[in-house]
Scaffold this motif. Sequence first.
Motif, PDB file in Angstrom:
ATOM      1  N   TYR A  82       0.362   1.099   5.571  1.00 40.53           N
ATOM      2  CA  TYR A  82       0.902   1.233   6.928  1.00 40.53           C
ATOM      3  C   TYR A  82       0.016   2.108   7.806  1.00 40.53           C
ATOM      4  O   TYR A  82      -0.356   1.714   8.921  1.00 40.53           O
ATOM      5  CB  TYR A  82       2.314   1.830   6.866  1.00 40.53           C
ATOM      6  N   LEU A  83      -0.345   3.288   7.297  1.00 40.31           N
ATOM      7  CA  LEU A  83      -1.128   4.213   8.129  1.00 40.31           C
ATOM      8  C   LEU A  83      -2.528   3.682   8.457  1.00 40.31           C
ATOM      9  O   LEU A  83      -2.893   3.628   9.631  1.00 40.31           O
ATOM     10  CB  LEU A  83      -1.201   5.592   7.466  1.00 40.31           C
ATOM     11  N   THR A  86      -2.236   0.738  10.985  1.00 40.52           N
ATOM     12  CA  THR A  86      -1.832   1.149  12.334  1.00 40.52           C
ATOM     13  C   THR A  86      -2.958   1.872  13.051  1.00 40.52           C
ATOM     14  O   THR A  86      -3.243   1.600  14.220  1.00 40.52           O
ATOM     15  CB  THR A  86      -0.606   2.073  12.244  1.00 40.52           C
ATOM     16  N   LEU A  90      -5.007   0.922  16.590  1.00 40.95           N
ATOM     17  CA  LEU A  90      -5.247   1.817  17.730  1.00 40.95           C
ATOM     18  C   LEU A  90      -6.740   1.906  18.040  1.00 40.95           C
ATOM     19  O   LEU A  90      -7.159   1.849  19.197  1.00 40.95           O
ATOM     20  CB  LEU A  90      -4.694   3.212  17.423  1.00 40.95           C
ATOM     21  N   PHE A 101     -13.910  -1.401  30.437  1.00 40.67           N
ATOM     22  CA  PHE A 101     -13.871  -0.205  31.266  1.00 40.67           C
ATOM     23  C   PHE A 101     -15.241   0.433  31.440  1.00 40.67           C
ATOM     24  O   PHE A 101     -15.514   1.047  32.458  1.00 40.67           O
ATOM     25  CB  PHE A 101     -12.896   0.827  30.668  1.00 40.67           C
ATOM     26  N   TRP A 112     -16.911   6.325  27.801  1.00 43.42           N
ATOM     27  CA  TRP A 112     -16.342   5.066  27.300  1.00 43.42           C
ATOM     28  C   TRP A 112     -17.155   4.542  26.135  1.00 43.42           C
ATOM     29  O   TRP A 112     -16.611   3.920  25.213  1.00 43.42           O
ATOM     30  CB  TRP A 112     -16.241   4.029  28.420  1.00 43.42           C
ATOM     31  N   VAL A 149       3.195   6.073   1.430  1.00 43.57           N
ATOM     32  CA  VAL A 149       2.236   5.668   2.467  1.00 43.57           C
ATOM     33  C   VAL A 149       0.960   6.489   2.380  1.00 43.57           C
ATOM     34  O   VAL A 149      -0.063   6.102   2.914  1.00 43.57           O
ATOM     35  CB  VAL A 149       2.811   5.803   3.894  1.00 43.57           C
TER      36      VAL A 149
ATOM     37  N   VAL B  38       8.964   2.358   4.672  1.00 41.44           N
ATOM     38  CA  VAL B  38       8.037   3.314   5.288  1.00 41.44           C
ATOM     39  C   VAL B  38       8.851   4.492   5.801  1.00 41.44           C
ATOM     40  O   VAL B  38       9.853   4.295   6.491  1.00 41.44           O
ATOM     41  CB  VAL B  38       7.265   2.659   6.452  1.00 41.44           C
ATOM     42  N   PRO B  39       8.464   5.737   5.448  1.00 39.47           N
ATOM     43  CA  PRO B  39       9.263   6.896   5.869  1.00 39.47           C
ATOM     44  C   PRO B  39       9.311   7.047   7.390  1.00 39.47           C
ATOM     45  O   PRO B  39       8.363   6.672   8.087  1.00 39.47           O
ATOM     46  CB  PRO B  39       8.548   8.090   5.227  1.00 39.47           C
ATOM     47  N   ALA B  42       6.426   8.788   9.307  1.00 40.03           N
ATOM     48  CA  ALA B  42       5.223   7.980   9.548  1.00 40.03           C
ATOM     49  C   ALA B  42       5.432   7.089  10.761  1.00 40.03           C
ATOM     50  O   ALA B  42       4.552   6.963  11.620  1.00 40.03           O
ATOM     51  CB  ALA B  42       4.901   7.141   8.315  1.00 40.03           C
ATOM     52  N   LEU B  43       6.615   6.471  10.847  1.00 37.54           N
ATOM     53  CA  LEU B  43       6.899   5.595  11.987  1.00 37.54           C
ATOM     54  C   LEU B  43       6.883   6.381  13.284  1.00 37.54           C
ATOM     55  O   LEU B  43       6.291   5.948  14.277  1.00 37.54           O
ATOM     56  CB  LEU B  43       8.269   4.935  11.808  1.00 37.54           C
ATOM     57  N   THR B  46       3.293   7.445  14.341  1.00 33.45           N
ATOM     58  CA  THR B  46       2.468   6.362  14.887  1.00 33.45           C
ATOM     59  C   THR B  46       3.021   5.877  16.223  1.00 33.45           C
ATOM     60  O   THR B  46       2.253   5.479  17.097  1.00 33.45           O
ATOM     61  CB  THR B  46       2.363   5.184  13.908  1.00 33.45           C
ATOM     62  N   ALA B  49       1.684   8.199  18.702  1.00 32.35           N
ATOM     63  CA  ALA B  49       0.258   7.904  18.897  1.00 32.35           C
ATOM     64  C   ALA B  49       0.087   6.684  19.800  1.00 32.35           C
ATOM     65  O   ALA B  49      -0.744   6.686  20.716  1.00 32.35           O
ATOM     66  CB  ALA B  49      -0.420   7.670  17.550  1.00 32.35           C
ATOM     67  N   PHE B  50       0.897   5.639  19.568  1.00 33.61           N
ATOM     68  CA  PHE B  50       0.795   4.435  20.399  1.00 33.61           C
ATOM     69  C   PHE B  50       1.093   4.754  21.858  1.00 33.61           C
ATOM     70  O   PHE B  50       0.370   4.313  22.757  1.00 33.61           O
ATOM     71  CB  PHE B  50       1.769   3.359  19.901  1.00 33.61           C
ATOM     72  N   VAL B  53      -1.867   6.737  23.391  1.00 29.23           N
ATOM     73  CA  VAL B  53      -3.073   5.928  23.588  1.00 29.23           C
ATOM     74  C   VAL B  53      -2.869   4.942  24.740  1.00 29.23           C
ATOM     75  O   VAL B  53      -3.735   4.787  25.610  1.00 29.23           O
ATOM     76  CB  VAL B  53      -3.421   5.195  22.277  1.00 29.23           C
ATOM     77  N   TYR B  54      -1.691   4.318  24.785  1.00 30.79           N
ATOM     78  CA  TYR B  54      -1.454   3.356  25.862  1.00 30.79           C
ATOM     79  C   TYR B  54      -1.306   4.046  27.211  1.00 30.79           C
ATOM     80  O   TYR B  54      -1.634   3.451  28.237  1.00 30.79           O
ATOM     81  CB  TYR B  54      -0.250   2.459  25.535  1.00 30.79           C
ATOM     82  N   PHE B  57      -4.780   4.279  28.355  1.00 27.19           N
ATOM     83  CA  PHE B  57      -5.274   2.969  28.792  1.00 27.19           C
ATOM     84  C   PHE B  57      -4.731   2.601  30.171  1.00 27.19           C
ATOM     85  O   PHE B  57      -5.470   2.151  31.040  1.00 27.19           O
ATOM     86  CB  PHE B  57      -4.872   1.874  27.796  1.00 27.19           C
ATOM     87  N   ALA B  60      -6.356   4.676  32.967  1.00 26.23           N
ATOM     88  CA  ALA B  60      -7.707   4.205  33.287  1.00 26.23           C
ATOM     89  C   ALA B  60      -7.639   2.872  34.020  1.00 26.23           C
ATOM     90  O   ALA B  60      -8.351   2.649  35.007  1.00 26.23           O
ATOM     91  CB  ALA B  60      -8.509   4.058  32.000  1.00 26.23           C
ATOM     92  N   PHE B  61      -6.745   1.994  33.564  1.00 25.94           N
ATOM     93  CA  PHE B  61      -6.620   0.682  34.209  1.00 25.94           C
ATOM     94  C   PHE B  61      -6.243   0.836  35.677  1.00 25.94           C
ATOM     95  O   PHE B  61      -6.836   0.190  36.551  1.00 25.94           O
ATOM     96  CB  PHE B  61      -5.566  -0.158  33.476  1.00 25.94           C
ATOM     97  N   PHE B  64      -9.173   2.127  37.783  1.00 31.48           N
ATOM     98  CA  PHE B  64     -10.180   1.093  38.046  1.00 31.48           C
ATOM     99  C   PHE B  64      -9.632   0.020  38.984  1.00 31.48           C
ATOM    100  O   PHE B  64     -10.350  -0.467  39.860  1.00 31.48           O
ATOM    101  CB  PHE B  64     -10.654   0.463  36.737  1.00 31.48           C
ATOM    102  N   ARG B  67      -9.666   1.285  42.468  1.00 37.85           N
ATOM    103  CA  ARG B  67     -11.043   1.349  42.948  1.00 37.85           C
ATOM    104  C   ARG B  67     -11.539  -0.044  43.370  1.00 37.85           C
ATOM    105  O   ARG B  67     -12.192  -0.207  44.405  1.00 37.85           O
ATOM    106  CB  ARG B  67     -11.922   1.910  41.829  1.00 37.85           C
ATOM    107  N   ILE B  68     -11.213  -1.058  42.546  1.00 32.77           N
ATOM    108  CA  ILE B  68     -11.679  -2.419  42.856  1.00 32.77           C
ATOM    109  C   ILE B  68     -11.004  -2.929  44.130  1.00 32.77           C
ATOM    110  O   ILE B  68     -11.645  -3.542  44.988  1.00 32.77           O
ATOM    111  CB  ILE B  68     -11.382  -3.357  41.663  1.00 32.77           C
TER     112      ILE B  68
END
Lengths: 282, 110
Positions: A82-83, A86, A90, A101, A112, A149, B38-39, B42-43, B46, B49-50, B53-54, B57, B60-61, B64, B67-68
């Motif tokens: 899983y880890l 995932t 990412l 970008f 970038w 995991v 899955v414990p 952990a879920l 993550t 983290a998702f 990270v998004y 994204f 930045a999107f 840009f 700017r465009i």
Amino acid sequence: MDLPLVSACFLALALTLYVILDGFDLGVGILLLFQPATASRDHMVDSITPTWDGNETWIIMAGGNTACRISCRIFDLLPAFYLPITLMLLALGFRGVSFEFRVQSKRHRRKWDVAFAVGSLVAAFMQGLVLGGLMQGVKVQNQHFAGSVLDVVHPLPIISGLALPFGYAVLGGGWLKLKSNLSLQTFANRSIRVSAQFFAILFGIACIYAVKIQPSIHSKWASHGIPLACLVGLFVIASGILTTMTEKTRPAEPFLLGLFLFVCRYFGNSFDCISRYRSVSV
Amino acid sequence: MTPSGIIATLAGWYVAETGRQPWVIYGILRTVDAISPVPAQALLSTLIAFVCVYAVFITAFLVFAVRIIRRGPGEVPAHAEASGSVKNAFRPYVLDSPERLVNSNITQRS
């Protein structure tokens, strides 16, 4: 031919195509980290722009096929990995957006590029972790996953994880040598030589370690010693040629040798993994 | 009215997911039986983290995209150099056009 065999062949085809095709563009991504000139980094990204998304799609093919064709086992494999899976997703996300970008931003293009390279590096490392985890074996009891995991945080998966980015860098360097004329030749040659050495050494350590800790891999060596030794021999010869290659080497040669390296490794691994997995799950 | 389509799509999705409980596949597979071992930590990690990270994204999107839009049509886009042509993919030696080599400082490096 029966259905399980056809399924296994198709899965093997999808995985091989993934490793070959995405291998070189992950490799080019990793090598971005070591290229100081912006113009050359643009060249490197340009060389994989037309094909990278198609290449990456093969992992979806492989994953979907694993889910459909060996669905009874994917429910043990997915929690076990899983880890790494995932984190790989990412990292691939960073890679994917950086393609688009980086060209939008002149001032922050270097950043970038670093995101691109680190994304490639982490994705490759995580794939190596999964492979090492398969070599190590997945704990299954009463038809259910019984490990943790964090089982991938062990020496064997980590060595295998460290080896794979170097392997991909060999492919990436070979691709650059094939695709670039003058400006990147020296860089491509040097990266092939260096990464081929590290790949051979680390992967060798991983294999020896796997034989030591896994009785089933050990017994495979005992029963099929000659074909496996031939594979190792071919692997060593191919890495030897790659580490000693010069500027005069023909452009396509290192890329083809790199592919050959991966095919050797792939056959050796599937040998080990399939037998290992069976013996755990029964 | 602009976001109503998105709201309707999301609302429909929520209705389908919550209304189907306790089934994952109605009448065949229960949610309890479909949960993977899955414990929760952990879920959760993550998931965080998702989201992070998004968030990067989408920021930045938006930067840009704004700017465009500000630059407007008519100008040559900054990424004209990326050809994206499949024809070039399997042909060697496409990267170094002469004018590129002049601009590149790599040829002098040993």
